[in-house]
Design a protein around this motif. Structure first.
Motif, PDB file in Angstrom:
ATOM      1  N   UNK A 407      -1.113   4.795 -61.796  1.00  0.00           N
ATOM      2  CA  UNK A 407      -1.193   4.373 -60.399  1.00  0.00           C
ATOM      3  C   UNK A 407      -0.327   5.282 -59.535  1.00  0.00           C
ATOM      4  N   UNK A 408       0.872   5.591 -60.028  1.00  0.00           N
ATOM      5  CA  UNK A 408       1.772   6.480 -59.280  1.00  0.00           C
ATOM      6  C   UNK A 408       1.159   7.872 -59.137  1.00  0.00           C
ATOM      7  N   UNK A 409       0.555   8.373 -60.192  1.00  0.00           N
ATOM      8  CA  UNK A 409      -0.042   9.709 -60.131  1.00  0.00           C
ATOM      9  C   UNK A 409      -1.182   9.768 -59.121  1.00  0.00           C
ATOM     10  N   UNK A 410      -1.944   8.677 -59.011  1.00  0.00           N
ATOM     11  CA  UNK A 410      -3.095   8.654 -58.105  1.00  0.00           C
ATOM     12  C   UNK A 410      -2.708   8.441 -56.652  1.00  0.00           C
ATOM     13  N   UNK A 411      -1.669   7.623 -56.424  1.00  0.00           N
ATOM     14  CA  UNK A 411      -1.387   7.196 -55.053  1.00  0.00           C
ATOM     15  C   UNK A 411      -0.031   7.622 -54.516  1.00  0.00           C
ATOM     16  N   UNK A 412       0.884   8.012 -55.394  1.00  0.00           N
ATOM     17  CA  UNK A 412       2.220   8.389 -54.945  1.00  0.00           C
ATOM     18  C   UNK A 412       3.275   7.333 -55.202  1.00  0.00           C
ATOM     19  N   UNK A 414       3.998   3.600 -57.855  1.00  0.00           N
ATOM     20  CA  UNK A 414       3.459   2.736 -58.906  1.00  0.00           C
ATOM     21  C   UNK A 414       3.078   1.368 -58.365  1.00  0.00           C
ATOM     22  N   UNK A 415       3.699   0.957 -57.269  1.00  0.00           N
ATOM     23  CA  UNK A 415       3.412  -0.368 -56.723  1.00  0.00           C
ATOM     24  C   UNK A 415       2.025  -0.429 -56.098  1.00  0.00           C
ATOM     25  N   UNK A 416       1.450  -1.617 -56.139  1.00  0.00           N
ATOM     26  CA  UNK A 416       0.179  -1.885 -55.475  1.00  0.00           C
ATOM     27  C   UNK A 416       0.455  -2.876 -54.348  1.00  0.00           C
ATOM     28  N   UNK A 417       0.191  -2.518 -53.097  1.00  0.00           N
ATOM     29  CA  UNK A 417       0.558  -3.396 -51.983  1.00  0.00           C
ATOM     30  C   UNK A 417      -0.354  -4.604 -51.865  1.00  0.00           C
ATOM     31  N   UNK A 418       0.181  -5.662 -51.302  1.00  0.00           N
ATOM     32  CA  UNK A 418      -0.598  -6.865 -51.043  1.00  0.00           C
ATOM     33  C   UNK A 418      -0.864  -7.011 -49.556  1.00  0.00           C
ATOM     34  N   UNK A 419      -1.736  -7.930 -49.176  1.00  0.00           N
ATOM     35  CA  UNK A 419      -2.029  -8.152 -47.763  1.00  0.00           C
ATOM     36  C   UNK A 419      -0.845  -8.790 -47.045  1.00  0.00           C
ATOM     37  N   UNK A 420      -0.810  -8.616 -45.729  1.00  0.00           N
ATOM     38  CA  UNK A 420       0.237  -9.233 -44.929  1.00  0.00           C
ATOM     39  C   UNK A 420       0.124 -10.750 -44.997  1.00  0.00           C
ATOM     40  N   UNK A 421       1.264 -11.415 -45.108  1.00  0.00           N
ATOM     41  CA  UNK A 421       1.309 -12.877 -45.137  1.00  0.00           C
ATOM     42  C   UNK A 421       2.317 -13.373 -44.107  1.00  0.00           C
ATOM     43  N   UNK A 422       1.987 -14.453 -43.428  1.00  0.00           N
ATOM     44  CA  UNK A 422       2.926 -15.054 -42.507  1.00  0.00           C
ATOM     45  C   UNK A 422       3.984 -15.839 -43.262  1.00  0.00           C
ATOM     46  N   UNK A 423       5.070 -16.124 -42.561  1.00  0.00           N
ATOM     47  CA  UNK A 423       6.106 -16.954 -43.156  1.00  0.00           C
ATOM     48  C   UNK A 423       7.223 -16.193 -43.826  1.00  0.00           C
ATOM     49  N   UNK A 424       7.098 -14.871 -43.951  1.00  0.00           N
ATOM     50  CA  UNK A 424       8.151 -14.076 -44.596  1.00  0.00           C
ATOM     51  C   UNK A 424       8.072 -12.652 -44.076  1.00  0.00           C
ATOM     52  N   UNK A 425       9.018 -12.260 -43.221  1.00  0.00           N
ATOM     53  CA  UNK A 425       9.004 -10.912 -42.657  1.00  0.00           C
ATOM     54  C   UNK A 425       9.064  -9.862 -43.761  1.00  0.00           C
ATOM     55  N   UNK A 426       9.766 -10.185 -44.854  1.00  0.00           N
ATOM     56  CA  UNK A 426       9.897  -9.220 -45.943  1.00  0.00           C
ATOM     57  C   UNK A 426       8.566  -8.893 -46.589  1.00  0.00           C
ATOM     58  N   UNK A 427       7.542  -9.740 -46.393  1.00  0.00           N
ATOM     59  CA  UNK A 427       6.237  -9.476 -46.993  1.00  0.00           C
ATOM     60  C   UNK A 427       5.266  -8.829 -46.006  1.00  0.00           C
ATOM     61  N   UNK A 428       5.771  -8.428 -44.845  1.00  0.00           N
ATOM     62  CA  UNK A 428       4.922  -7.705 -43.910  1.00  0.00           C
ATOM     63  C   UNK A 428       4.945  -6.228 -44.246  1.00  0.00           C
ATOM     64  N   UNK A 429       3.796  -5.567 -44.182  1.00  0.00           N
ATOM     65  CA  UNK A 429       3.784  -4.124 -44.387  1.00  0.00           C
ATOM     66  C   UNK A 429       4.329  -3.402 -43.163  1.00  0.00           C
ATOM     67  N   UNK A 430       4.444  -2.097 -43.253  1.00  0.00           N
ATOM     68  CA  UNK A 430       4.926  -1.316 -42.119  1.00  0.00           C
ATOM     69  C   UNK A 430       3.948  -1.417 -40.959  1.00  0.00           C
ATOM     70  N   UNK A 431       4.461  -1.401 -39.749  1.00  0.00           N
ATOM     71  CA  UNK A 431       3.608  -1.406 -38.565  1.00  0.00           C
ATOM     72  C   UNK A 431       2.789  -0.120 -38.509  1.00  0.00           C
ATOM     73  N   UNK A 432       1.653  -0.149 -37.830  1.00  0.00           N
ATOM     74  CA  UNK A 432       0.812   1.038 -37.719  1.00  0.00           C
ATOM     75  C   UNK A 432       1.455   2.118 -36.860  1.00  0.00           C
ATOM     76  N   UNK A 433       2.283   1.710 -35.906  1.00  0.00           N
ATOM     77  CA  UNK A 433       3.019   2.658 -35.077  1.00  0.00           C
ATOM     78  C   UNK A 433       4.363   2.913 -35.730  1.00  0.00           C
ATOM     79  N   UNK A 434       4.624   4.139 -36.116  1.00  0.00           N
ATOM     80  CA  UNK A 434       5.858   4.462 -36.817  1.00  0.00           C
ATOM     81  C   UNK A 434       7.018   4.604 -35.827  1.00  0.00           C
TER      82      UNK A 434
END
Length: 476
Positions: A407-412, A414-434
């Motif tokens: 997975x790391x070799x293919x994508x950079x 090893x982790x596989x991200x999950x969808x954004x979920x409400x209720x926990x800021x730590x589980x939000x992905x990065x915003x589209x605007x950097x």
């Protein structure tokens, strides 16, 4: 119109590129590998073929919208798309089996009553009512709108509190939902399997992860003829039709900044390419770790949603024809030290050498650390899969194991991200605007998160932000 450089050729990046090209921008995609698709890869050997990433598509409306907005041919004219029915067969630890129909609430509740006993369907149905409330509260802000500048407002748990007499007890974790509302250990395992498939352990996932089974059971599961890789092929061809330029086997080594703004990229060939906007489709953590961007010591950015989970995938080449009555997807729940696995058995001639053979894919979600003997673990996975595939041990010709290292070799990463979920800021992905003006994030590691549908949504959001700027309020 402007010049756009896209880093990486994953599904989210290509979805962004196609939309921007239609808007009149000149788009060039730089991909470090020799092909497109990112995590949506393909493994072929001896006439067998396997998807190396997701095997099913949920929320196909996302890609229908992409094809409607970027060309004349709709999605169904570019790929073969069919509903999977039953959506899934579940084999529980006690041996109980249940087939859940595709996108039929009434059928699902009836199947649960028949397999688990009277009342099981009613409890699951009541849970889905509350899950829908969480879905209605989060659909716009988590899927269709740019992430707010202050994401803390998304930290409020959207899953409704459970009424108990005159009291309302807040439910913080998905495991609590199961214990309080479902009670039957098999229903609890069913609920947990949806979250765990995305890398969220039920014990730590927020209660808002209830939207995952609601989404799948409401909108259905779909198979792309030839495998999900065929969807990547179609999106790539749509990009080419829109005159998106692809440069393969060329890594981007730097995002070039001037006066605090991204103005291009540096390539491994020592060439610099100017751009009005840069879109990064590679994993945001990899972008940070590889130091492609000078963040200037800013603490405004952090690699959100570090789940610490990856995938092990076993591709099985089997002798013998696929028997009648086979479920396309079977979830075999953990028992006797063996992990929960998802077994995919598509009835697709394109994936096997002939009708007397079968291509089967077995996947499991695993922690990225600590490392373990993945071949031994794959053996446990295949043992578990034997509960879904009669005579599996005697039918196996060969197996190919894909580990987190692959997975790391293919994508950079090893982790596989999950969808954004409400209720926990730590589980939000990065915003589209950097944090760097002119640099945007697309794909599974950016808002609204991982999964084929969510990656496609990120393309719509990034394209909207570039085309409409600060006035963009979200996709419709």
């Amino acid at each position: 119109m402007g010049r756009i450089v896209v880093i990486g050729a994953g599904l989210g990046a290509m979805a962004t590129a196609a939309r921007l090209a239609v808007a009149g921008h000149a788009v060039t995609v730089y991909e470090r590998s020799s092909t497109y698709g990112g995590a949506v890869g393909r493994f072929e050997r001896d006439g067998f073929a396997f998807d190396t990433g997701p095997g099913l598509l949920h929320l196909p409306a996302v890609y229908r919208d992409l094809f409607v907005k970027t060309g004349k041919k709709p999605l169904e004219e570019c790929v073969g798309l069919s509903q999977v029915d039953p959506a899934a067969r579940h084999v529980f630890a006690d041996g109980t089996r249940v087939d859940l129909p595709n996108a039929s609430r009434a059928g699902t509740l009836a199947a649960l009553d028949a397999a688990l006993g009277a009342g099981a369907g009613e409890r699951w149905g009541d849970f889905l009512v509350r899950a829908r409330e969480a879905w209605d509260r989060t659909r716009r802000p988590l899927l269709e709108e740019p992430q707010p500048a202050d994401p803390k407002r998304l930290a409020q748990e959207p899953y409704p509190a459970l009424k108990a007499g005159l009291l309302r007890r807040p439910t913080r974790r998905l495991a609590q939902v199961g214990e309080r509302e479902l009670r039957d250990p098999r229903l609890i395992a069913l609920l947990g399997s949806y979250a765990e498939a995305y890398g969220f352990p039920a014990s730590s996932a927020p209660a808002s992860a209830a939207v995952l089974p609601y989404m799948e059971q409401t909108f259905g599961s779909w198979y792309v003829a030839g495998g999900i890789r065929a969807l990547a092929d179609a999106v790539y061809e749509r990009c080419r039709e829109r005159r998106v330029e692809f440069v393969f086997d060329t890594a981007v080594t730097e995002v070039v900044e001037k006066d605090g703004r991204a103005v291009g990229v540096g390539l491994e060939t020592d060439e610099t390419v100017d751009a009005d906007h840069v879109v990064s489709g590679i994993p945001v953590p990899a972008l940070y770790v590889d130091q492609l961007v000078d963040w200037g010591g800013s603490e405004d950015w952090a690699p959100h949603q570090v789940l610490g989970t990856s995938r092990v995938t076993v591709h099985l080449a089997l002798r013998g024809a696929r028997e009648e009555g086979v479920a396309h997807r079977t979830v075999v729940h953990a028992e006797d030290g063996r992990p929960t696995v998802t077994v995919l058995r598509p009835d697709d001639p394109a994936l096997r050498p002939d009708a007397e053979h079968e291509a089967v894919t077995v996947t499991a979600t695993v922690p990225t650390h600590p490392a373990r003997d993945w071949q031994e673990y794959a053996g446990l996975m295949v043992e578990a899969a034997g509960r879904a595939v009669p005579g599996l041990a005697g039918r196996e010709l060969w197996r190919h194991v894909r580990t987190p290292d692959d997975v790391r070799a293919d994508t950079g990463t090893a982790e596989v991200p999950g969808p954004a979920l409400g209720g926990a800021v730590a589980l939000l992905p990065a915003a589209n605007v950097s944090p760097v003006p002119g640099l945007y994030f697309a794909g599974g590691w950016s808002h609204p998160g991982g999964g084929l549908a969510h990656a496609g949504m990120s393309g719509a959001l990034v394209a909207g932000l570039i085309v409409e700027g600060a006035d963009f309020r979200g996709s419709r």
